[in-house]
Scaffold this motif. Sequence first.
Motif, PDB file in Angstrom:
ATOM      1  N   TYR A   1       0.791  -1.164  -0.057  1.00  0.00           N
ATOM      2  CA  TYR A   1      -0.072  -0.021   0.126  1.00  0.00           C
ATOM      3  C   TYR A   1       0.782   1.181  -0.046  1.00  0.00           C
ATOM      4  CZ  TYR A   1      -2.400   3.902   2.612  1.00  0.00           C
ATOM      5  OH  TYR A   1      -2.625   5.039   2.701  1.00  0.00           O
ATOM      6  N   THR A   2       0.754   2.155  -1.009  1.00  0.00           N
ATOM      7  CA  THR A   2       1.307   3.388  -0.919  1.00  0.00           C
ATOM      8  C   THR A   2       0.256   4.426  -1.444  1.00  0.00           C
ATOM      9  OG1 THR A   2       3.327   4.404  -1.389  1.00  0.00           O
ATOM     10  CG2 THR A   2       2.454   3.496  -3.262  1.00  0.00           C
ATOM     11  N   GLY A   3       0.786   5.592  -1.425  1.00  0.00           N
ATOM     12  CA  GLY A   3      -0.324   6.681  -1.770  1.00  0.00           C
ATOM     13  C   GLY A   3       0.433   8.096  -2.452  1.00  0.00           C
ATOM     14  N   ARG A   4      -0.444   9.028  -2.683  1.00  0.00           N
ATOM     15  CA  ARG A   4      -0.204  10.363  -3.391  1.00  0.00           C
ATOM     16  C   ARG A   4      -1.305  11.318  -3.074  1.00  0.00           C
ATOM     17  NH1 ARG A   4       3.064  14.399  -5.290  1.00  0.00           N
ATOM     18  NH2 ARG A   4       1.874  15.659  -6.602  1.00  0.00           N
ATOM     19  N   GLY A   5      -0.733  12.516  -2.520  1.00  0.00           N
ATOM     20  CA  GLY A   5      -1.665  13.697  -2.346  1.00  0.00           C
ATOM     21  C   GLY A   5      -1.616  14.433  -3.645  1.00  0.00           C
ATOM     22  N   PRO A   6      -2.611  14.638  -4.344  1.00  0.00           N
ATOM     23  CA  PRO A   6      -2.594  15.341  -5.792  1.00  0.00           C
ATOM     24  C   PRO A   6      -2.523  16.575  -5.395  1.00  0.00           C
ATOM     25  CG  PRO A   6      -5.015  14.468  -5.241  1.00  0.00           C
ATOM     26  CD  PRO A   6      -3.908  14.124  -4.043  1.00  0.00           C
TER      27      PRO A   6
ATOM     28  N   ILE B   1      -2.856   1.745  -4.376  1.00  0.00           N
ATOM     29  CA  ILE B   1      -2.291   3.346  -4.203  1.00  0.00           C
ATOM     30  C   ILE B   1      -3.401   4.014  -3.737  1.00  0.00           C
ATOM     31  CG2 ILE B   1      -1.457   5.088  -5.761  1.00  0.00           C
ATOM     32  CD1 ILE B   1      -0.243   2.963  -7.472  1.00  0.00           C
ATOM     33  N   GLN B   2      -3.351   4.867  -2.866  1.00  0.00           N
ATOM     34  CA  GLN B   2      -4.575   5.777  -2.315  1.00  0.00           C
ATOM     35  C   GLN B   2      -4.477   7.278  -2.930  1.00  0.00           C
ATOM     36  OE1 GLN B   2      -4.448   6.862   1.815  1.00  0.00           O
ATOM     37  NE2 GLN B   2      -6.645   6.883   1.646  1.00  0.00           N
ATOM     38  N   ILE B   3      -5.144   7.779  -3.300  1.00  0.00           N
ATOM     39  CA  ILE B   3      -4.780   9.065  -4.161  1.00  0.00           C
ATOM     40  C   ILE B   3      -5.680   9.881  -3.073  1.00  0.00           C
ATOM     41  CG2 ILE B   3      -5.097  10.734  -5.980  1.00  0.00           C
ATOM     42  CD1 ILE B   3      -3.382   8.466  -6.483  1.00  0.00           C
ATOM     43  N   THR B   4      -5.238  10.763  -2.331  1.00  0.00           N
ATOM     44  CA  THR B   4      -5.909  11.582  -0.955  1.00  0.00           C
ATOM     45  C   THR B   4      -6.351  12.998  -1.415  1.00  0.00           C
ATOM     46  OG1 THR B   4      -3.355  12.100  -0.419  1.00  0.00           O
ATOM     47  CG2 THR B   4      -4.578  10.209   0.798  1.00  0.00           C
ATOM     48  N   ASP B   5      -7.177  13.026  -2.480  1.00  0.00           N
ATOM     49  CA  ASP B   5      -7.856  14.166  -2.965  1.00  0.00           C
ATOM     50  C   ASP B   5      -8.424  15.190  -1.703  1.00  0.00           C
ATOM     51  OD1 ASP B   5      -9.757  12.421  -3.113  1.00  0.00           O
ATOM     52  OD2 ASP B   5     -10.511  12.999  -4.793  1.00  0.00           O
TER      53      ASP B   5
ATOM     54  N   GLU C   1      -7.355  14.843   1.409  1.00  0.00           N
ATOM     55  CA  GLU C   1      -6.448  15.448   2.246  1.00  0.00           C
ATOM     56  C   GLU C   1      -6.049  16.928   1.640  1.00  0.00           C
ATOM     57  OE1 GLU C   1      -2.542  13.352   1.745  1.00  0.00           O
ATOM     58  OE2 GLU C   1      -1.563  14.519   3.382  1.00  0.00           O
ATOM     59  N   LYS C   2      -5.733  16.969   0.205  1.00  0.00           N
ATOM     60  CA  LYS C   2      -5.003  18.061  -0.427  1.00  0.00           C
ATOM     61  C   LYS C   2      -6.245  19.071  -0.183  1.00  0.00           C
ATOM     62  CE  LYS C   2      -1.316  16.264  -0.365  1.00  0.00           C
ATOM     63  NZ  LYS C   2      -0.399  16.752   0.515  1.00  0.00           N
ATOM     64  N   PHE C   3      -7.622  18.837  -0.416  1.00  0.00           N
ATOM     65  CA  PHE C   3      -8.711  19.794  -0.018  1.00  0.00           C
ATOM     66  C   PHE C   3      -8.613  20.300   1.433  1.00  0.00           C
ATOM     67  CE2 PHE C   3     -12.912  20.934   1.269  1.00  0.00           C
ATOM     68  CZ  PHE C   3     -13.429  21.720   0.043  1.00  0.00           C
TER      69      PHE C   3
ATOM     70  N   ILE D   1      -8.456   8.535   7.726  1.00  0.00           N
ATOM     71  CA  ILE D   1      -8.549   7.998   6.298  1.00  0.00           C
ATOM     72  C   ILE D   1      -7.304   7.408   5.794  1.00  0.00           C
ATOM     73  CG2 ILE D   1      -8.936   9.088   4.155  1.00  0.00           C
ATOM     74  CD1 ILE D   1     -11.485   9.104   5.611  1.00  0.00           C
ATOM     75  N   GLN D   2      -6.211   7.960   6.113  1.00  0.00           N
ATOM     76  CA  GLN D   2      -5.047   7.396   5.337  1.00  0.00           C
ATOM     77  C   GLN D   2      -4.492   6.029   5.893  1.00  0.00           C
ATOM     78  OE1 GLN D   2      -2.022  10.247   4.037  1.00  0.00           O
ATOM     79  NE2 GLN D   2      -0.092   8.700   4.725  1.00  0.00           N
ATOM     80  N   ALA D   3      -5.278   5.664   7.096  1.00  0.00           N
ATOM     81  CA  ALA D   3      -4.917   4.536   7.825  1.00  0.00           C
ATOM     82  C   ALA D   3      -5.758   3.152   7.157  1.00  0.00           C
ATOM     83  CB  ALA D   3      -4.983   4.332   9.581  1.00  0.00           C
TER      84      ALA D   3
ATOM     85  N   LEU E   1       2.483  -4.169   3.763  1.00  0.00           N
ATOM     86  CA  LEU E   1       3.844  -3.619   3.570  1.00  0.00           C
ATOM     87  C   LEU E   1       3.451  -2.178   3.184  1.00  0.00           C
ATOM     88  CD1 LEU E   1       6.841  -3.063   4.257  1.00  0.00           C
ATOM     89  CD2 LEU E   1       6.995  -4.439   2.082  1.00  0.00           C
ATOM     90  N   ILE E   2       3.991  -0.901   3.752  1.00  0.00           N
ATOM     91  CA  ILE E   2       3.640   0.234   3.299  1.00  0.00           C
ATOM     92  C   ILE E   2       5.007   1.024   2.855  1.00  0.00           C
ATOM     93  CG2 ILE E   2       2.294   2.582   3.534  1.00  0.00           C
ATOM     94  CD1 ILE E   2       1.001   1.309   6.134  1.00  0.00           C
ATOM     95  N   PRO E   3       5.312   1.197   1.726  1.00  0.00           N
ATOM     96  CA  PRO E   3       6.564   2.007   1.370  1.00  0.00           C
ATOM     97  C   PRO E   3       6.106   3.585   1.328  1.00  0.00           C
ATOM     98  CG  PRO E   3       6.165   0.576  -0.412  1.00  0.00           C
ATOM     99  CD  PRO E   3       4.889   0.643   0.381  1.00  0.00           C
ATOM    100  N   TYR E   4       6.997   4.289   2.101  1.00  0.00           N
ATOM    101  CA  TYR E   4       6.579   5.739   2.128  1.00  0.00           C
ATOM    102  C   TYR E   4       7.924   6.708   2.373  1.00  0.00           C
ATOM    103  CZ  TYR E   4       6.103   4.665   7.180  1.00  0.00           C
ATOM    104  OH  TYR E   4       6.276   4.290   8.551  1.00  0.00           O
ATOM    105  N   ALA E   5       7.890   7.923   2.133  1.00  0.00           N
ATOM    106  CA  ALA E   5       8.846   8.801   2.715  1.00  0.00           C
ATOM    107  C   ALA E   5       8.729   9.074   4.007  1.00  0.00           C
ATOM    108  CB  ALA E   5       8.845  10.067   1.772  1.00  0.00           C
TER     109      ALA E   5
ATOM    110  N   ASP F   1       8.326  11.610   6.129  1.00  0.00           N
ATOM    111  CA  ASP F   1       7.470  12.589   6.524  1.00  0.00           C
ATOM    112  C   ASP F   1       6.094  11.870   6.462  1.00  0.00           C
ATOM    113  OD1 ASP F   1       6.863  12.056   3.601  1.00  0.00           O
ATOM    114  OD2 ASP F   1       5.943  14.142   3.489  1.00  0.00           O
ATOM    115  N   GLN F   2       5.730  10.739   6.005  1.00  0.00           N
ATOM    116  CA  GLN F   2       4.587  10.167   6.342  1.00  0.00           C
ATOM    117  C   GLN F   2       4.492   9.265   7.568  1.00  0.00           C
ATOM    118  OE1 GLN F   2       1.776  11.050   4.241  1.00  0.00           O
ATOM    119  NE2 GLN F   2       3.276  12.339   3.508  1.00  0.00           N
ATOM    120  N   ASP F   3       5.664   8.820   8.106  1.00  0.00           N
ATOM    121  CA  ASP F   3       5.838   8.311   9.208  1.00  0.00           C
ATOM    122  C   ASP F   3       4.707   8.455  10.453  1.00  0.00           C
ATOM    123  OD1 ASP F   3       7.101   5.701  10.057  1.00  0.00           O
ATOM    124  OD2 ASP F   3       7.848   7.022  11.912  1.00  0.00           O
TER     125      ASP F   3
END
Length: 377
Positions: A79-84, A112-116, A118-120, A199-201, A218-222, A224-226
């Motif tokens: 599982y990974t993701g991106r805030g658009p 792959i979660q797209i957290t629109d 979150e960015k809102f 939501i991200q959980a 298993l979640i790969p992330y940078a 800052d997401q920790d």
Amino acid sequence: MVDDVSITPWEVSGSLGDTDYSRIATEFGAKVIDAGLKKRISEFTGDLHPFLLYDVFYAHRDLDLLLDAYSRGESFYLYTGRGPSGKMHLGHLLPFMFTRWLQEKFNVDLIIQITDDEKFLFRDLGRDDLEKYTNENVLDILSLGFIPEKTHILIDSRNSGLLYNNAIKVARHINVSLAKAVFGFSDSDNVGKYFFTSIQAVPSFILSEIKGKSVRCLIPYAIDQDPHFKVARDVIPKIGWQKPSSIISKFIPSLKGTGKMSSSDENSGIYLDDDRRTVRRKLMKYAFSGGRDTAEEQRKFGANPDIDFAFNVFRLLEQNPSVVGKVYEEYKTGKILSGEMKAMTADRISDLLEELMARRDDVRNHIGEYMFDPEKF
Ligand code: TRP
């Protein structure tokens, strides 16, 4: 210095060195990936991705436990993701390149979660922008070439029912003081921000919910997401599922050598739609160089590849360690000049970007097949 470095999921500032990164990981409660764990990973994967070799993915939470379970025959999903929030640059692509490698090696499902949403909540972006960046970013990501039938794009605003009904299970266990302590929120932050971690959980336990039995994640992330996943790992056992494991990366530095590659400064990064000329121009003009002032001096004394942006990116894009070793020696001893190093790296980057562009139409034509659907599991 860790003191002038600030890392939260919303803001990263300061210039990070290797020791800062190790300290941050251990302060957060993650572990650094050591030689033993790298060896263990390569027993499953055959080889080591350059991002592991050169410590871009450098820390983890319970990756060892996940591998133990895997060797006992228990599978997992990624599982990974991106805030658009805007156009994607090379730095945004790294976790996805690594995730693709993991998916290929372990042949597993990927969400792959797209957290629109979150960015809102966190940025001043309206529906139209979010929609545009969501569609563009999804194409950028999928153009890397994931396994189509095992890759599931979960767009928050389009899967709100599923997400909401599971997020409340998490939210019930997070109180305001914890959210303030972990994320630094104050009383003037909007209440949506306080809810967002829940939501991200969700994707980190959603397959267990769907299948009605525990499935590892298993979640790969940078790095800052920790904080999100530190909180999620504490809560998830309380709702009956196993803690997810994670594998954590550093940031790709800005071209200029300090800070991270950032979307707010066009010249600090390489964008995925930069053409060959632009990539080359940016590297020539802005890339921090470990070379000497004149060609003559460099021929004589050599460069310092370790601090050189172009060399550091080159070795991440080159699969063959002996090629990297050769370039390192030649650059260090003055056989390769800084302009040549930059040109080589610019070519590598452009080759990659062109490869993505070439796959884009095909992905666009099949985009529906990638969308998250609980029935598929
Ligand atoms: N919050 C992340 C961002 O702003 C997006 C994200 C959602 C994510 N879920 C994730 C990133 C899981 C890594 C892993 O980009």
